[in-house]
Design an enzyme around this catalytic site. Structure first.
Site, mmCIF file in Angstrom:
data_model
loop_
_atom_site.group_PDB
_atom_site.id
_atom_site.type_symbol
_atom_site.label_atom_id
_atom_site.label_comp_id
_atom_site.label_asym_id
_atom_site.label_seq_id
_atom_site.Cartn_x
_atom_site.Cartn_y
_atom_site.Cartn_z
ATOM 1 N N LYS A 197 -27.085 -28.660 6.340
ATOM 2 C CA LYS A 197 -27.217 -28.194 4.946
ATOM 3 C C LYS A 197 -25.887 -28.071 4.200
ATOM 4 O O LYS A 197 -25.741 -27.271 3.280
ATOM 5 C CB LYS A 197 -27.968 -26.834 4.871
ATOM 6 C CG LYS A 197 -29.235 -26.732 5.679
ATOM 7 C CD LYS A 197 -30.071 -27.969 5.715
ATOM 8 C CE LYS A 197 -30.804 -28.300 4.445
ATOM 9 N NZ LYS A 197 -31.594 -29.573 4.647
ATOM 10 N N THR A 235 -24.577 -33.425 3.848
ATOM 11 C CA THR A 235 -24.662 -34.649 4.658
ATOM 12 C C THR A 235 -25.284 -35.802 3.870
ATOM 13 O O THR A 235 -24.753 -36.922 3.863
ATOM 14 C CB THR A 235 -25.596 -34.412 5.872
ATOM 15 O OG1 THR A 235 -25.599 -33.041 6.215
ATOM 16 C CG2 THR A 235 -25.200 -35.274 7.042
ATOM 17 N N THR A 236 -26.427 -35.523 3.257
ATOM 18 C CA THR A 236 -27.185 -36.582 2.579
ATOM 19 C C THR A 236 -26.415 -37.065 1.356
ATOM 20 O O THR A 236 -26.370 -38.266 1.063
ATOM 21 C CB THR A 236 -28.576 -36.039 2.166
ATOM 22 O OG1 THR A 236 -29.101 -35.293 3.262
ATOM 23 C CG2 THR A 236 -29.516 -37.161 1.808
ATOM 24 N N HIS A 287 -24.799 -33.808 13.390
ATOM 25 C CA HIS A 287 -24.509 -32.381 13.175
ATOM 26 C C HIS A 287 -23.817 -31.793 14.412
ATOM 27 O O HIS A 287 -23.706 -30.572 14.537
ATOM 28 C CB HIS A 287 -25.808 -31.595 12.943
ATOM 29 C CG HIS A 287 -26.475 -31.844 11.621
ATOM 30 N ND1 HIS A 287 -25.780 -31.949 10.435
ATOM 31 C CD2 HIS A 287 -27.783 -31.994 11.292
ATOM 32 C CE1 HIS A 287 -26.637 -32.146 9.442
ATOM 33 N NE2 HIS A 287 -27.848 -32.183 9.931
ATOM 34 N N SER A 320 -29.783 -22.334 2.127
ATOM 35 C CA SER A 320 -30.362 -23.677 2.185
ATOM 36 C C SER A 320 -31.088 -23.895 3.523
ATOM 37 O O SER A 320 -32.180 -24.471 3.570
ATOM 38 C CB SER A 320 -29.241 -24.707 1.999
ATOM 39 O OG SER A 320 -29.750 -26.012 2.009
ATOM 40 N N LYS A 378 -31.952 -27.256 -4.762
ATOM 41 C CA LYS A 378 -31.279 -26.834 -6.003
ATOM 42 C C LYS A 378 -29.976 -27.590 -6.221
ATOM 43 O O LYS A 378 -29.607 -27.888 -7.344
ATOM 44 C CB LYS A 378 -30.995 -25.331 -5.980
ATOM 45 C CG LYS A 378 -32.227 -24.465 -6.108
ATOM 46 C CD LYS A 378 -31.816 -23.043 -6.465
ATOM 47 C CE LYS A 378 -33.046 -22.148 -6.608
ATOM 48 N NZ LYS A 378 -32.638 -20.739 -6.813
ATOM 49 N N GLY A 379 -29.252 -27.819 -5.128
ATOM 50 C CA GLY A 379 -28.007 -28.578 -5.228
ATOM 51 C C GLY A 379 -26.947 -27.911 -6.082
ATOM 52 O O GLY A 379 -26.271 -28.571 -6.880
HETATM 53 S S1 PPS Z 1 -29.331 -31.854 6.316
HETATM 54 O O1 PPS Z 1 -30.800 -31.664 6.491
HETATM 55 O O2 PPS Z 1 -28.588 -30.916 7.163
HETATM 56 O O3 PPS Z 1 -28.902 -33.226 6.519
HETATM 57 O O4 PPS Z 1 -29.074 -31.425 4.801
HETATM 58 P P1 PPS Z 1 -27.782 -31.778 3.932
HETATM 59 O O5 PPS Z 1 -27.976 -33.076 3.286
HETATM 60 O O6 PPS Z 1 -26.545 -31.548 4.710
HETATM 61 O O7 PPS Z 1 -27.818 -30.617 2.841
HETATM 62 C C1 PPS Z 1 -28.868 -30.446 1.938
HETATM 63 C C2 PPS Z 1 -28.319 -29.660 0.769
HETATM 64 O O8 PPS Z 1 -27.483 -30.520 -0.033
HETATM 65 C C3 PPS Z 1 -28.016 -30.581 -1.350
HETATM 66 N N1 PPS Z 1 -27.762 -31.901 -1.938
HETATM 67 C C4 PPS Z 1 -26.984 -32.092 -3.015
HETATM 68 N N2 PPS Z 1 -26.279 -31.230 -3.771
HETATM 69 C C5 PPS Z 1 -25.602 -31.752 -4.821
HETATM 70 N N3 PPS Z 1 -25.605 -33.065 -5.163
HETATM 71 C C6 PPS Z 1 -26.300 -33.959 -4.432
HETATM 72 N N4 PPS Z 1 -26.302 -35.233 -4.778
HETATM 73 C C7 PPS Z 1 -27.025 -33.479 -3.300
HETATM 74 N N5 PPS Z 1 -27.815 -34.068 -2.371
HETATM 75 C C8 PPS Z 1 -28.249 -33.089 -1.546
HETATM 76 C C9 PPS Z 1 -29.497 -30.271 -1.161
HETATM 77 O O9 PPS Z 1 -30.113 -29.920 -2.365
HETATM 78 C C10 PPS Z 1 -29.415 -29.127 -0.156
HETATM 79 O O10 PPS Z 1 -28.884 -27.938 -0.706
HETATM 80 P P2 PPS Z 1 -29.761 -26.767 -1.352
HETATM 81 O O11 PPS Z 1 -28.793 -25.637 -1.584
HETATM 82 O O12 PPS Z 1 -30.821 -26.417 -0.369
HETATM 83 O O13 PPS Z 1 -30.292 -27.320 -2.635
#
Ligand code: PPS
Length: 286
Positions: free
Chosen positions: A43, A46-47, A103, A133, A251-252
């Site tokens: 969280k 990564t994505t 991870h 998250s 939410k990001g």
């Molecule tokens: S995982 O399952 O561990 O691989 O998740 P991971 O991708 O590391 O984290 C998910 C959180 O990143 C947010 N997210 C983003 N934030 C901003 N911009 C972009 N483009 C973006 N893409 C993914 C995602 O919303 C999760 O955070 P939260 O706080 O839950 O919204």
């Protein structure tokens, strides 16, 4: 449908049972010198980083990112499920320039990545937002154990009893390693503050000199809204998640913890943070 199960331990680190049962395949995995690892505590972005790297590799063009799911473009090393190929199976089918999500803490990363001197991009995020998250992720990603109440989950997080274990050991372990290895260590909060600046750092690390126009395309196509709207990035095609409970692209933002923590939880967490981070120069913006 796979069910919620207890976590299992791998070298004292809790992890999903299915991942633990498949651990031998991760240990046996053979890295290649041109593999790129995207490594994070869950969280932490990564994505987002996976999408950025994939877009950089494709010169900002979205043909690939809109036609192939992110978990196929950037396989998740230690991931396994009954209805899909495992991370190592997906990776074994790719010939070169593989981008790999993991991870794993540095302490149990298979030696092969160090032997081959693979490049690593590490993304870290402040632990309060990570915990929030992660809680919502546990609720919707139903192979995890029941998260319990938010208060119970937060305690488990501070005790390192969630999947992939201790947040502080993870971020500190990789932080220490960055001096000896080819590691680009970035922060989610910096990516939010100035995404173009952070994308440029990644481009430089990957030896890519792309035009401002391409940079802008990468920036636009990796924005939270663009990724939330892209079925190939928002995990809507991924099994084992119920996005009606909480969306993967939730939410990001930075600072969502303020909507979740009570004053008392925040005080306790600050104490935990001070204790855990007293032996490092690594620090986070909350
Ligand atoms: S995982 O399952 O561990 O691989 O998740 P991971 O991708 O590391 O984290 C998910 C959180 O990143 C947010 N997210 C983003 N934030 C901003 N911009 C972009 N483009 C973006 N893409 C993914 C995602 O919303 C999760 O955070 P939260 O706080 O839950 O919204």
């Amino acid at each position: 449908m796979e069910k919620r199960t207890r976590l299992k331990l791998i070298s004292e680190m809790p992890i999903l049972k299915a991942f633990a049962d498949n651990w031998e395949n991760v240990v046996q995995f053979q890295a290649k010198a041109d593999d790129l690892l995207i490594c994070t505590y869950p969280k932490s972005g990564t994505t987002w980083m996976s999408e950025i790297v994939d877009l950089i590799r494709n010169g900002g063009e979205t043909e690939k990112s809109q036609n192939k799911a992110i978990f196929d473009r950037v396989p998740f090393l230690e991931c396994v499920g009954s209805t899909m190929p495992s991370g190592t199976e997906l990776l074994d089918k790719l010939d070169f320039r593989r981008v790999i999500k993991t991870h794993l803490p540095i302490s149990i990363l298979p030696e092969t990545f160090l032997e081959k001197n693979c490049k690593v991009i590490y993304v870290a995020r402040n632990p309060k937002d990570v915990a929030v998250s992660y809680y919502h992720f546990y609720r919707m990603s139903y192979r995890h154990p029941e998260p319990g109440t938010w208060d119970e989950f937060l305690n488990s997080f501070m005790e390192g009893k969630v999947s992939f274990g201790s947040w502080s050991s993870h971020v500190k372990g990789w932080w220490k390693m960055r001096q000896q290895r080819d590691i680009l260590y970035l922060f989610y909060e910096d990516m939010q503050e100035d995404p173009r600046r952070e994308i440029k750092k990644v481009m430089k690390f990957l030896g890519k000199d792309l035009s401002d126009e391409v940079l802008e395309k990468i920036h636009q196509n990796s924005s939270f809204q663009a990724m939330k709207n892209n079925p190939m990035s928002n995990f809507s095609t991924y099994p084992y998640m119920d996005q009606s409970v909480s969306p993967f692209m939730r939410k990001g933002i930075c600072g969502d913890w303020k909507n979740q923590f009570t004053v008392c939880q925040n005080e306790k967490f600050d104490e935990y943070y001070r204790r855990e981070m007293s032996d490092t120069d690594l620090s986070f913006r909350m």
